[in-house]
Every structure is written in C-alpha cells, then in structure tokens.
Design a protein around this motif. Structure first.
Motif, short mmCIF file in Angstrom:
data_model
loop_
_atom_site.label_atom_id
_atom_site.label_comp_id
_atom_site.label_asym_id
_atom_site.label_seq_id
_atom_site.Cartn_x
_atom_site.Cartn_y
_atom_site.Cartn_z
N SER A 51 -1.64 8.23 4.01
CA SER A 51 -2.86 9.01 3.79
C SER A 51 -3.61 8.45 2.59
O SER A 51 -3.06 8.40 1.48
CB SER A 51 -2.51 10.49 3.54
OG SER A 51 -3.68 11.25 3.31
N GLY A 52 -4.83 8.01 2.83
CA GLY A 52 -5.64 7.47 1.74
C GLY A 52 -5.00 6.29 1.04
O GLY A 52 -5.18 6.11 -0.17
N HIS A 81 -3.37 9.42 16.03
CA HIS A 81 -3.20 8.57 14.85
C HIS A 81 -1.73 8.27 14.60
O HIS A 81 -1.22 8.40 13.49
CB HIS A 81 -3.83 9.25 13.63
CG HIS A 81 -5.31 9.41 13.77
ND1 HIS A 81 -6.19 8.38 13.54
CD2 HIS A 81 -6.07 10.47 14.13
CE1 HIS A 81 -7.43 8.80 13.75
NE2 HIS A 81 -7.39 10.06 14.10
N GLN A 98 -1.01 8.66 10.53
CA GLN A 98 -2.15 8.83 9.63
C GLN A 98 -2.53 10.30 9.57
O GLN A 98 -2.82 10.92 10.58
CB GLN A 98 -3.34 8.01 10.13
CG GLN A 98 -4.58 8.15 9.25
CD GLN A 98 -5.75 7.35 9.77
OE1 GLN A 98 -5.57 6.25 10.31
NE2 GLN A 98 -6.96 7.89 9.64
N ASP A 100 -4.50 13.53 6.92
CA ASP A 100 -5.46 13.76 5.84
C ASP A 100 -4.78 13.92 4.49
O ASP A 100 -5.36 13.61 3.45
CB ASP A 100 -6.31 14.99 6.15
CG ASP A 100 -7.26 14.75 7.31
OD1 ASP A 100 -7.62 13.58 7.56
OD2 ASP A 100 -7.64 15.74 7.97
N GLU A 137 -4.59 1.97 8.59
CA GLU A 137 -5.28 3.20 8.21
C GLU A 137 -6.67 2.89 7.65
O GLU A 137 -7.65 3.55 8.00
CB GLU A 137 -4.46 3.98 7.17
CG GLU A 137 -5.10 5.33 6.85
CD GLU A 137 -4.83 5.81 5.43
OE1 GLU A 137 -5.04 7.00 5.19
OE2 GLU A 137 -4.45 5.00 4.59
N ASN A 138 -6.76 1.90 6.77
CA ASN A 138 -8.05 1.53 6.21
C ASN A 138 -9.04 1.16 7.31
O ASN A 138 -10.20 1.59 7.30
CB ASN A 138 -7.90 0.35 5.25
CG ASN A 138 -7.32 0.75 3.91
OD1 ASN A 138 -7.45 1.89 3.49
ND2 ASN A 138 -6.67 -0.18 3.24
N GLN A 140 -8.92 1.96 10.55
CA GLN A 140 -9.22 3.10 11.41
C GLN A 140 -10.25 4.03 10.77
O GLN A 140 -11.16 4.53 11.43
CB GLN A 140 -7.93 3.88 11.70
CG GLN A 140 -6.92 3.15 12.57
CD GLN A 140 -7.30 3.14 14.04
OE1 GLN A 140 -8.28 3.75 14.44
NE2 GLN A 140 -6.50 2.46 14.84
N ARG A 141 -10.12 4.26 9.48
CA ARG A 141 -11.03 5.19 8.80
C ARG A 141 -12.45 4.63 8.72
O ARG A 141 -13.43 5.39 8.71
CB ARG A 141 -10.52 5.50 7.39
CG ARG A 141 -9.28 6.37 7.37
CD ARG A 141 -8.93 6.80 5.96
NE ARG A 141 -7.69 7.55 5.89
CZ ARG A 141 -7.60 8.85 6.13
NH1 ARG A 141 -8.68 9.54 6.46
NH2 ARG A 141 -6.43 9.48 6.05
N LEU A 142 -12.59 3.31 8.65
CA LEU A 142 -13.90 2.69 8.41
C LEU A 142 -14.59 2.21 9.68
O LEU A 142 -15.75 1.78 9.62
CB LEU A 142 -13.75 1.52 7.44
CG LEU A 142 -13.27 1.88 6.03
CD1 LEU A 142 -13.05 0.61 5.21
CD2 LEU A 142 -14.29 2.77 5.33
N ARG A 144 -14.90 3.81 13.07
CA ARG A 144 -14.76 4.84 14.10
C ARG A 144 -15.84 4.75 15.17
O ARG A 144 -15.73 5.40 16.21
CB ARG A 144 -14.81 6.23 13.44
CG ARG A 144 -13.64 6.48 12.49
CD ARG A 144 -13.76 7.82 11.80
NE ARG A 144 -12.63 8.06 10.92
CZ ARG A 144 -12.50 9.13 10.15
NH1 ARG A 144 -13.44 10.06 10.16
NH2 ARG A 144 -11.45 9.28 9.36
#
Length: 315
Positions: A51-52, A81, A98, A100, A137-138, A140-142, A144
């Motif tokens: 996470s993060g 995720h 992944q 929050d 994760e990085n 996937q978050r950026l 979408r």
C-alpha cells in the motif's frame, strides 16, 4: 591513466535489489485463470499487502527481518488487485494484494516500511518479492485509463496487463531507463554532485533519464555535460538496478572525463566537486560529506572506484 577496475575490491558483491531471489516469476501462468485460482487456494501459498509503496516487516527472534506474509485463506479480500509474483523451488506461490491501507497486526510487533529501508534488511527472496510488488502497485495506480481512447482499463494477467474494454488496447507495466554514472578524470578523481533539494553535504553520482531515440552511452555523455559541464569520452557499463520510485531501471556506468572544468546547471545540480580518495575519506569521516543512500547503486559505483566499502563518520 588509471581505470576503475584497478581499484575494485569485492567486485562481485551484488547491487541492492539484484541478488537472485529464488523465485521464478512463472509468467506463463499469468493468463491461466484456472491455474491461478488453484494456486491461490493452495494451503502453502503466501501473500502480503502492499500500500503506497509500503509493506509490513517484522523482526524474528534470531534477528532477521522478514516480510509479513500470511496464507491466502487469511488474506484480506480483494479480487481485482491480486498480483501473482511467482513460485519458488518448493512450489510455494506468492501473491501481493494492493490495498488502500496496510492491515493492522494483533501482536503490534510489525511495522510499515518502504523499499529504501526494507530493501537493505530483507533477504534476497523477500526483497525481490517486494520490489516486484511495489513496481506493479506504482504502475497500477498511475495507469488506470487507456492512453489511446481514455476509457478506464481493467486488470488482466494477474496484475501485469491493463486492457481497454472500449478499443481493445493492452497496456503493460512501464519501466523508464535511467543512467547513473561515476565520472573520473585523468587524476583518478571522482565527480560527485549535490541536488538542489538534498541536505547540505549529501553528494552522489550524477544521473538522468534516457531520452527518446538516444542510446544509453549518448545519455551518459549528455547528462554529465548538462548537469556539470563536463565532457565524457569512454563509457563502461557496470550493472543495473530496479528502482520503482516510481518506475525506473537504473543503468550504472563508469565514465571517463576529458576535461575538468565544472559548470553546474543550477536547476538539478546545486554543487559538484572532484574528490580524490583522501578527500572523500576525510569528508565522510568528519561528517562534512554525507554518503548516498545505501540501497542505491550510486554507493556501489563509488565503492568500485574507491576500492573498498565507503568509510563512515568517526564517533
């Protein structure tokens, strides 16, 4: 002229995050939904939450640091995720989830940690799993939304593809190549710079991103000239390092300067200096010069020139 190999000590020591992990990424299973479902439900499967850019780590009774992993049947719920990371020689499958936020721990002994800290503490297996998970994760978050049509994409291939349901485009995890270089002159001094946002005294090797249509050797020469006004001749590749902050692959080099007059750009590099080995030793030991972060390949490049592990501040 002295070359960097003449002073190399412990040359085969691996760069952080690059030691063999013992985990096969088993990419051929990523599109096999039946296999993935069976692997996820197997009692030997282990998973952890990311996470993060952070995970939970814990210290064992014998002083080791480990990723906090649980059997899949104890994992927090998430379907979309859930990222397959691979299998080891014992047939254990590993997944990252992944979320929050990181889950709480009943025993209160675990703590959250990012890769810069945990990468120096974890075993090669755990560090390899973590760097894979953080990189996914990085990305996937950026990423979408589809860069072709703007539609929201969906996750596929166990976290390694995003598909667009509107136009059918497939998007893969992004890796940005970056060069990082230890530059030496004809007196066998090393060129180190300090970025504008770094604390006073923090010096490291120069670095920068590879531009479109540019070879990595051209990138080394351009970046050194842009940042420090130094012209570079010979360029020798040393090693690479995954650097998911958020999505880089660092390509390490030794480079030979053909002049020594420094002219910093003032935008990225605030100060640059030539250091002899004695200059660097005295600066580190007095605390006037702060070394680069230990996990970075920068420290390894400097050590290759220095000839042994970097000195620390005298107490």
């Amino acid at each position: 002229m002295t070359t960097w190999t003449d002073h190399t000590a412990d040359r085969d020591r691996p760069v952080s995050l690059t030691a063999p992990s013992g985990v096969d990424r088993a990419a051929h299973h990523r599109l096999d939904e039946a296999w993935l479902a069976a692997a996820w439900s197997h009692p030997s499967t282990r998973c952890f939450v990311v996470s993060g850019g952070q995970v939970l780590i814990d210290e064992t009774e014998d002083g080791r640091t480990e990723l906090v992993m649980t059997p899949s049947f104890e994992a927090p719920l998430t379907e979309a995720h859930r990222y397959f990371l691979g299998t080891d020689d014992d047939g254990v499958s590993y997944f990252a989830l992944q979320k929050d936020t990181l889950p709480g721990r009943i025993d209160q002994s675990a703590r959250p940690a990012g890769l810069r800290e945990a990468g120096l503490l974890l075993s090669p297996r755990d560090a390899g799993l973590m760097v894979h998970a953080v990189a996914l994760e990085n990305w996937q978050r950026l990423h979408r939304y589809c860069s072709r049509c703007g539609e929201r994409t969906v996750i596929a291939a166990a976290g390694h593809i995003r598909r667009c349901p509107a136009c059918g485009a497939e998007h893969y995890p992004r890796t940005d190549p970056a060069v990082i270089m230890a530059v030496t002159d004809d007196q066998d001094r090393i060129l180190l710079g300090r970025q504008v946002h770094w604390p006073e005294g923090r010096f490291s090797t120069l670095a920068g991103f590879v531009e479109p249509g540019e070879s990595i050797e051209q990138s080394v020469r351009r970046e050194v000239f842009e940042e420090a006004g130094i012209t570079v001749g010979d360029v020798q590749y040393v090693a690479s390092q995954p650097w998911p902050f958020p999505s880089s692959l660092m390509l390490g080099f030794m480079a030979q300067a053909t002049d020594t007059d420094i002219d910093v750009d003032g935008d990225e590099i605030h100060e640059a200096r030539w250091f002899s080995r004695e200059d660097l030793r005295a600066g580190f030991e007095s605390g006037e010069v702060l070394p680069p972060y230990g996990i970075s390949i920068a420290a390894r490049l400097i050590e290759l020139w220095y000839g042994k592990p970097l000195p620390t501040r005298a107490v």
